[in-house]
Design an enzyme around this catalytic site. Structure first.
Site, PDB file in Angstrom:
ATOM      1  N   LEU A  66       8.377 -25.626  -3.680  1.00 31.81           N
ATOM      2  CA  LEU A  66       7.560 -24.851  -4.599  1.00 31.81           C
ATOM      3  C   LEU A  66       7.308 -23.435  -4.116  1.00 31.81           C
ATOM      4  O   LEU A  66       7.209 -22.504  -4.915  1.00 31.81           O
ATOM      5  CB  LEU A  66       6.209 -25.549  -4.834  1.00 31.81           C
ATOM      6  CG  LEU A  66       6.233 -26.804  -5.693  1.00 31.81           C
ATOM      7  CD1 LEU A  66       4.810 -27.217  -6.056  1.00 31.81           C
ATOM      8  CD2 LEU A  66       7.041 -26.601  -6.964  1.00 31.81           C
ATOM      9  N   GLU A  67       7.220 -23.265  -2.816  1.00 31.14           N
ATOM     10  CA  GLU A  67       6.876 -21.949  -2.289  1.00 31.14           C
ATOM     11  C   GLU A  67       8.048 -20.972  -2.273  1.00 31.14           C
ATOM     12  O   GLU A  67       7.861 -19.793  -2.533  1.00 31.14           O
ATOM     13  CB  GLU A  67       6.296 -22.074  -0.877  1.00 31.14           C
ATOM     14  CG  GLU A  67       4.965 -22.798  -0.825  1.00 31.14           C
ATOM     15  CD  GLU A  67       3.893 -22.125  -1.654  1.00 31.14           C
ATOM     16  OE1 GLU A  67       4.021 -20.924  -1.983  1.00 31.14           O
ATOM     17  OE2 GLU A  67       2.905 -22.791  -1.987  1.00 31.14           O
ATOM     18  N   SER A  68       9.232 -21.440  -1.942  1.00 31.70           N
ATOM     19  CA  SER A  68      10.366 -20.501  -1.870  1.00 31.70           C
ATOM     20  C   SER A  68      11.668 -21.091  -2.391  1.00 31.70           C
ATOM     21  O   SER A  68      12.739 -20.580  -2.097  1.00 31.70           O
ATOM     22  CB  SER A  68      10.574 -20.038  -0.419  1.00 31.70           C
ATOM     23  OG  SER A  68      11.074 -21.100   0.375  1.00 31.70           O
ATOM     24  N   TYR A  99      -0.874 -27.206  -8.980  1.00 32.10           N
ATOM     25  CA  TYR A  99      -0.054 -27.018  -7.780  1.00 32.10           C
ATOM     26  C   TYR A  99      -0.069 -28.282  -6.923  1.00 32.10           C
ATOM     27  O   TYR A  99       0.974 -28.746  -6.452  1.00 32.10           O
ATOM     28  CB  TYR A  99      -0.566 -25.842  -6.965  1.00 32.10           C
ATOM     29  CG  TYR A  99       0.177 -25.654  -5.654  1.00 32.10           C
ATOM     30  CD1 TYR A  99       1.364 -24.937  -5.604  1.00 32.10           C
ATOM     31  CD2 TYR A  99      -0.292 -26.226  -4.476  1.00 32.10           C
ATOM     32  CE1 TYR A  99       2.067 -24.791  -4.419  1.00 32.10           C
ATOM     33  CE2 TYR A  99       0.405 -26.087  -3.284  1.00 32.10           C
ATOM     34  CZ  TYR A  99       1.570 -25.370  -3.260  1.00 32.10           C
ATOM     35  OH  TYR A  99       2.269 -25.239  -2.086  1.00 32.10           O
TER      36      TYR A  99
END
Length: 447
Positions: free
Chosen positions: A174-176, A361
């Site tokens: 999800l972050e990168s 999230y």
């Protein structure tokens, strides 16, 4: 990251809506990719080590860059004056003149960063739209590929910190996008721009000084220190203060390198962070449950915790029709109200919240990790006929609720606990299911 509990940037946990940038936003601050392709990177052998080796603070001799030269290179007169004033504050915080001049060489005011910061609240997605992207089939398959490519490393990280490899992989996804989009914005320029802008100047200036401390320690260079427009960096998008507090040197090379193509330090840092905030090994973030007819929706609150056996006595069962296993006390969460999926969430839900406080999230990380492990999709349907409220509509809802005698304690466009409580009060008073869901239909009734 208080890694993150960056309070400021996380979309506030809403039952009905989430900032449209949630998937695009990085952990702390912002931007997370929407692209879903991933090219796994081969990693070097891992030698676990939580603290970086001691290293000298010697600065390599470089061409002298004076404060006047830095100011001359910038185009915004006010920004130039701000840099001049900030320099003395940075030096007072322990930054050496050489590191400051090196870090601010070529620094630029970035108007697009301010534009992004100003428009965060305007666009929204529903929880199901968010999950359609966060746990799409493509992202799941790419996650399985990334996990397989870095299996020994992730197993070593799990053994050291107790955080399951699928969870670490899901955060990475999800972050990168599994390292595929780590951000290309120069962090010093971005944070300087946001600090100068002043809207949250104190916060961003603290991040900028932290970034300079990272550079002074020698973990990376100004050229390599890139990330999101709001200052999040690396594979798992740490903001600078969280990096200083929680990043680890897992490879043992003396640097906490979260920017490298080798994601070892970044993945270990994420696990170390979650461990630090109380991760319970073997406990799920939550499980999907089925609510009985006549369920008391007043019990659907994070403040109300019961053992799974006690929930089962009230008719709340797993999707297989049996009581949920005893993972500890849990709460009932209805991210889309009574018409959507229901979850029993446990302590690890709160731990993931320390990374990003938006419910969507946390569910995205948890559900993606379950899918990477091999579990199936969420079984319940969503009210897909609904759309998310816009920022102005959420403000209007708050004003109308307060005017009707259900005080939201402010009009900020965020559907937080006070607004949810007000919604439930209005729903009870009008014979509706008191699920606290901020729907368009509810707004129409208020009007």
């Amino acid at each position: 990251m208080r890694v993150l509990s960056f309070v400021f940037c996380c979309a506030l946990c809403l039952p009905a809506v989430l900032s449209a940038q949630a998937v695009e936003r990085s952990i702390r601050p912002e931007v997370r990719p929407s692209s879903e392709s991933v090219t796994p990177v081969k990693a070097a052998a891992v030698t676990p080590k939580i603290r970086p080796n001691a290293r000298p603070t010697i600065i390599k001799k470089e061409r002298t860059v004076t404060p006047a030269a830095i100011l001359a290179a910038t185009s915004n007169a006010g920004f130039k004056r701000w840099i001049s004033g900030f320099r003395s504050r940075a030096l007072s915080a322990g930054i050496s003149p050489a590191v400051f001049e090196r870090s601010f060489r070529g620094v630029a005011y970035l108007p697009k960063v301010i534009e992004r910061d100003r428009n965060q609240s305007e666009f929204t997605k529903t929880i199901w739209e968010y999950l359609d992207s966060a746990a799409s089939d493509t992202r799941v398959e790419n996650g399985k590929t990334a996990l397989a490519a870095h299996l020994s490393k992730l197993e070593a990280i799990e053994a050291k910190y107790g955080v399951e490899k699928e969870v670490v992989t899901a955060v990475w996804g999800l972050e990168s996008n599994y390292g595929g989009f780590r951000g290309e914005t120069p962090i010093v320029s971005a944070l300087a721009t946001l600090s100068y802008d002043g809207r949250r100047g104190r916060f961003f200036e603290s991040q900028l000084i932290a970034a300079l401390k990272i550079l002074q320690a020698g973990d990376t260079t100004p050229e390599n220190m890139t990330g999101s427009w709001a200052g999040a960096m690396g594979h798992t998008q740490f903001i600078p203060t969280s990096y200083l507090d929680y990043a680890v040197d897992f490879t043992g090379d003396g640097k906490r390198d979260i920017w490298s193509d080798d994601p070892s330090d970044a993945l270990a840092s994420t696990a170390a962070y979650l461990n630090r905030f109380g991760w319970v090994t073997g406990q799920p973030w939550g499980v999907e449950v089925k609510l009985p007819d006549g369920f008391n929706y007043n019990l659907a609150s994070r403040k109300i915790k019961k053992a799974p056996s006690d929930w089962a006595a009230l008719g709340v069962l797993g999707m297989n029709g049996s009581a949920v296993p005893n993972h500890g006390s849990g709460s009932i969460l209805l991210p889309a109200g009574a018409k959507g999926a229901a979850f029993m969430v446990f302590k690890n839900f709160s731990v993931i919240e320390r990374y990003n406080a938006a419910d969507a999230y946390v569910i995205g990380v948890g559900h993606l990790s379950d899918r990477i492990r091999g579990d199936g999709p969420i079984k319940a349907s969503w009210p897909r006929e609904d759309r998310a409220l816009t920022f102005k509509e959420r403000q209007q809802m708050q004003r109308l609720l307060s005017a009707a005698g259900f005080n939201t304690r402010g009009v900020d466009g965020k559907i937080g606990p006070n607004t949810v409580s007000a919604i439930k009060g209005f729903q009870k008073a009008n014979g509706m299911i008191p699920d606290g869901y901020a729907s368009l239909n509810l707004l129409k009734q208020l009007r």
